[in-house]
Design an enzyme around this catalytic site. Structure first.
Site, PDB file in Angstrom:
ATOM      1  N   GLY A 188       0.844  -1.201   0.000  1.00  0.00           N
ATOM      2  CA  GLY A 188       0.000   0.000   0.000  1.00  0.00           C
ATOM      3  C   GLY A 188       0.870   1.237   0.000  1.00  0.00           C
ATOM      4  O   GLY A 188       0.585   2.215   0.669  1.00  0.00           O
ATOM      5  N   ASP A 211       0.685  -1.552  -4.705  1.00  0.00           N
ATOM      6  CA  ASP A 211      -0.585  -0.879  -4.385  1.00  0.00           C
ATOM      7  C   ASP A 211      -1.623  -1.266  -5.424  1.00  0.00           C
ATOM      8  O   ASP A 211      -1.297  -1.942  -6.418  1.00  0.00           O
ATOM      9  CB  ASP A 211      -0.393   0.659  -4.350  1.00  0.00           C
ATOM     10  CG  ASP A 211      -1.373   1.339  -3.398  1.00  0.00           C
ATOM     11  OD1 ASP A 211      -2.596   1.120  -3.532  1.00  0.00           O
ATOM     12  OD2 ASP A 211      -0.922   2.083  -2.510  1.00  0.00           O
ATOM     13  N   GLY A 233      -1.546  -4.720  -7.357  1.00  0.00           N
ATOM     14  CA  GLY A 233      -2.184  -5.923  -6.823  1.00  0.00           C
ATOM     15  C   GLY A 233      -3.097  -5.574  -5.656  1.00  0.00           C
ATOM     16  O   GLY A 233      -3.280  -4.406  -5.316  1.00  0.00           O
ATOM     17  N   ASP A 234      -3.635  -6.639  -5.071  1.00  0.00           N
ATOM     18  CA  ASP A 234      -4.598  -6.476  -3.987  1.00  0.00           C
ATOM     19  C   ASP A 234      -4.065  -7.241  -2.774  1.00  0.00           C
ATOM     20  O   ASP A 234      -3.859  -8.463  -2.860  1.00  0.00           O
ATOM     21  CB  ASP A 234      -5.940  -7.070  -4.456  1.00  0.00           C
ATOM     22  CG  ASP A 234      -7.019  -7.016  -3.396  1.00  0.00           C
ATOM     23  OD1 ASP A 234      -6.696  -6.754  -2.221  1.00  0.00           O
ATOM     24  OD2 ASP A 234      -8.192  -7.245  -3.748  1.00  0.00           O
ATOM     25  N   PHE A 235      -3.821  -6.538  -1.664  1.00  0.00           N
ATOM     26  CA  PHE A 235      -3.201  -7.217  -0.513  1.00  0.00           C
ATOM     27  C   PHE A 235      -4.128  -8.197   0.205  1.00  0.00           C
ATOM     28  O   PHE A 235      -3.725  -8.842   1.168  1.00  0.00           O
ATOM     29  CB  PHE A 235      -2.494  -6.248   0.437  1.00  0.00           C
ATOM     30  CG  PHE A 235      -3.276  -5.056   0.950  1.00  0.00           C
ATOM     31  CD1 PHE A 235      -4.537  -5.178   1.481  1.00  0.00           C
ATOM     32  CD2 PHE A 235      -2.669  -3.797   0.958  1.00  0.00           C
ATOM     33  CE1 PHE A 235      -5.217  -4.080   1.981  1.00  0.00           C
ATOM     34  CE2 PHE A 235      -3.344  -2.690   1.465  1.00  0.00           C
ATOM     35  CZ  PHE A 235      -4.621  -2.829   1.974  1.00  0.00           C
ATOM     36  N   LYS A 248       2.895   1.392   6.022  1.00  0.00           N
ATOM     37  CA  LYS A 248       2.751   2.690   6.682  1.00  0.00           C
ATOM     38  C   LYS A 248       1.319   3.183   6.506  1.00  0.00           C
ATOM     39  O   LYS A 248       0.833   3.311   5.385  1.00  0.00           O
ATOM     40  CB  LYS A 248       3.734   3.702   6.084  1.00  0.00           C
ATOM     41  CG  LYS A 248       3.579   5.077   6.666  1.00  0.00           C
ATOM     42  CD  LYS A 248       4.695   5.986   6.203  1.00  0.00           C
ATOM     43  CE  LYS A 248       4.297   7.429   6.179  1.00  0.00           C
ATOM     44  NZ  LYS A 248       3.297   7.796   5.195  1.00  0.00           N
ATOM     45  N   HIS A 252      -4.270   0.786  10.179  1.00  0.00           N
ATOM     46  CA  HIS A 252      -5.279   1.614  10.893  1.00  0.00           C
ATOM     47  C   HIS A 252      -6.528   1.842  10.039  1.00  0.00           C
ATOM     48  O   HIS A 252      -7.548   2.270  10.554  1.00  0.00           O
ATOM     49  CB  HIS A 252      -4.669   2.944  11.389  1.00  0.00           C
ATOM     50  CG  HIS A 252      -4.506   4.004  10.342  1.00  0.00           C
ATOM     51  ND1 HIS A 252      -4.453   5.347  10.662  1.00  0.00           N
ATOM     52  CD2 HIS A 252      -4.377   3.939   8.993  1.00  0.00           C
ATOM     53  CE1 HIS A 252      -4.301   6.050   9.547  1.00  0.00           C
ATOM     54  NE2 HIS A 252      -4.239   5.216   8.531  1.00  0.00           N
TER      55      HIS A 252
HETATM   56  C1  SAM Z   1      -3.717   5.503   3.997  1.00  0.00           C
HETATM   57  S1  SAM Z   1      -3.007   5.126   2.428  1.00  0.00           S
HETATM   58  C2  SAM Z   1      -1.312   4.940   2.874  1.00  0.00           C
HETATM   59  C3  SAM Z   1      -0.393   5.142   1.723  1.00  0.00           C
HETATM   60  C4  SAM Z   1       1.106   5.076   2.065  1.00  0.00           C
HETATM   61  N1  SAM Z   1       1.489   3.840   2.720  1.00  0.00           N
HETATM   62  C5  SAM Z   1       1.483   6.248   2.919  1.00  0.00           C
HETATM   63  O1  SAM Z   1       1.666   6.119   4.099  1.00  0.00           O
HETATM   64  O2  SAM Z   1       1.564   7.363   2.366  1.00  0.00           O
HETATM   65  C6  SAM Z   1      -3.568   3.491   2.153  1.00  0.00           C
HETATM   66  C7  SAM Z   1      -3.086   2.869   0.838  1.00  0.00           C
HETATM   67  O3  SAM Z   1      -3.587   1.520   0.778  1.00  0.00           O
HETATM   68  C8  SAM Z   1      -3.909   1.244  -0.567  1.00  0.00           C
HETATM   69  N2  SAM Z   1      -4.845   0.112  -0.612  1.00  0.00           N
HETATM   70  C9  SAM Z   1      -6.134   0.088  -0.190  1.00  0.00           C
HETATM   71  N3  SAM Z   1      -6.663  -1.136  -0.403  1.00  0.00           N
HETATM   72  C10 SAM Z   1      -5.684  -1.897  -0.971  1.00  0.00           C
HETATM   73  C11 SAM Z   1      -5.624  -3.257  -1.402  1.00  0.00           C
HETATM   74  N4  SAM Z   1      -6.679  -4.058  -1.284  1.00  0.00           N
HETATM   75  N5  SAM Z   1      -4.455  -3.726  -1.900  1.00  0.00           N
HETATM   76  C12 SAM Z   1      -3.380  -2.899  -2.024  1.00  0.00           C
HETATM   77  N6  SAM Z   1      -3.368  -1.599  -1.622  1.00  0.00           N
HETATM   78  C13 SAM Z   1      -4.518  -1.103  -1.104  1.00  0.00           C
HETATM   79  C14 SAM Z   1      -4.511   2.540  -1.045  1.00  0.00           C
HETATM   80  O4  SAM Z   1      -4.539   2.608  -2.453  1.00  0.00           O
HETATM   81  C15 SAM Z   1      -3.588   3.562  -0.399  1.00  0.00           C
HETATM   82  O5  SAM Z   1      -2.504   3.895  -1.232  1.00  0.00           O
END
Ligand code: SAM
Length: 341
Positions: A188, A211, A233-235, A248, A252
């Site tokens: 992400g 992401d 991808g999708d985590f 990061k 939360h």
């Molecule tokens: C709160 S942001 C944090 C971004 C980065 N880590 C930062 O701290 O600046 C959450 C991130 O999770 C990604 N995200 C949400 N669902 C996801 C998924 N199923 N698989 C991968 N990434 C995902 C979002 O696209 C977003 O970039």
């Protein structure tokens, strides 16, 4: 009417401070958003200006409403109005933070924008029911769905996240030790700024910024580095294989159940003796910060999620067969290092 000793001791100004501090937030944020929309902080960066000049630049119909907008922020010390030339406004250290090169420009715009304002209207219901109402109150099935509807919002979200990262790059990131690892995945990672900056400090590590495809496509200014690849991808499905994962401000956003699903996905791809480095707040009941309690409510309202205390984190990892190896809370947000049990 009888007034208690306590009430009597509060003067008029203190009473008004107290009143508008708690009950004036709607108006305050709307005024702030208006000011941000017209980039007024930028206009004052190159020197003081009369409100009529600002009004002309931003195209207000009525100069006096521009005057009232500007002077609204004087008691909040966002702008100063000249004592000798009434109507002439100048910047302050705070307004510089919200100007185009300021660290808080995108974050200020992001938090105060209309979409959030509409979503926040249903906060009382969320708190009362203990269940997210934010996205559904504006016709969304979940928070991330709005990314598909508005590329502008998605872009702004990514920029705001980048601003958060920029604020911690020097302090927190320099405390992350990647030297024991070969490959690190920022799960992400959005813009890739965090993993990219880490690679600059660790010449023997390869990085993957992972992401959603829609997020990676949106961030025009993705971090570029010869040892960094951006993978979509999708985590909840799978993550690339690695010996270290960074998350990061990810956990939360999710309930304990969903966090366990993410941790399990990582667990499947993690090499033996791998670690997860989590950068997220730890809510401290003996020292609540405004940031932590603000985000805690936001997480509940937007995601059915929460900020976690140390006990919450310990319980979460316990449930998902992970264990905390160490915590570095000398930096904000702290670093939580976890490994498989
Ligand atoms: C709160 S942001 C944090 C971004 C980065 N880590 C930062 O701290 O600046 C959450 C991130 O999770 C990604 N995200 C949400 N669902 C996801 C998924 N199923 N698989 C991968 N990434 C995902 C979002 O696209 C977003 O970039």
């Amino acid at each position: 009417m009888l007034v208690s000793q306590n009430e009597k001791s509060l003067g008029w100004n203190e009473s008004m401070e107290l009143l508008f501090g708690f009950a004036g937030g709607h108006l305050h944020t709307r005024m702030f958003q208006t000011m941000m929309r017209f980039s007024i902080c930028d206009l004052l960066e190159d020197g003081p200006k009369h409100y009529s000049e600002i009004s002309k630049i931003i195209g207000f119909k009525d100069d006096s409403s521009c005057y009232r907008l500007l002077r609204y922020f004087v008691p909040h010390r966002l702008f100063n109005e000249s004592f000798t030339e009434v109507g002439v406004f100048s910047k302050t250290p705070s307004s510089t933070q919200f100007s185009k090169n300021g660290a808080l420009k995108n974050l200020g715009f992001y938090y105060s924008q209309d979409h959030h304002y509409r979503m926040l209207e249903s906060i009382p219901l969320t708190v009362e029911m203990g269940k997210t109402n934010g996205p559904s109150s504006v016709g969304l099935s979940n928070f991330w769905e709005f990314f598909e509807k508005s590329s502008q919002y998605k872009e702004l979200f990514n920029q705001a996240m980048k601003d958060y990262s920029s604020l911690i790059i020097d302090k927190t990131i320099s405390k992350v030790d990647l030297s024991p690892f070969e490959t690190v995945v920022d799960v992400g990672g959005s813009h890739g700024l965090v993993i990219g900056s880490l690679l600059e400090l660790h010449p023997n590590v390869n990085g993957i910024n992972f992401d959603l495809e829609s997020t990676l496509n949106a961030s025009n200014e993705k971090y570029q580095h010869p040892r960094l690849s951006h993978i979509a991808g999708d985590f909840f499905k799978s993550v690339p294989e690695a010996d270290c994962y960074l998350m990061k401000y990810i956990l939360h956003d999710w309930s304990d159940e969903k966090c366990c699903e993410i941790l399990k996905t990582i667990s499947k791809s993690m090499k033996p003796n791998g670690k997860i480095i989590i950068i997220d707040l730890i809510l401290d009941p003996s020292n609540y910060t405004k940031e932590a309690v603000f985000k805690d409510i936001l997480m509940m309202h937007f995601f059915d999620a929460k900020e976690r205390s140390l006990i919450d984190w310990q319980q979460l990892f316990e449930k998902c067969d992970f264990v905390i190896d160490s915590i570095n809370s000398s930096v904000t947000p702290p670093l939580i290092i976890v490994s498989k049990k």
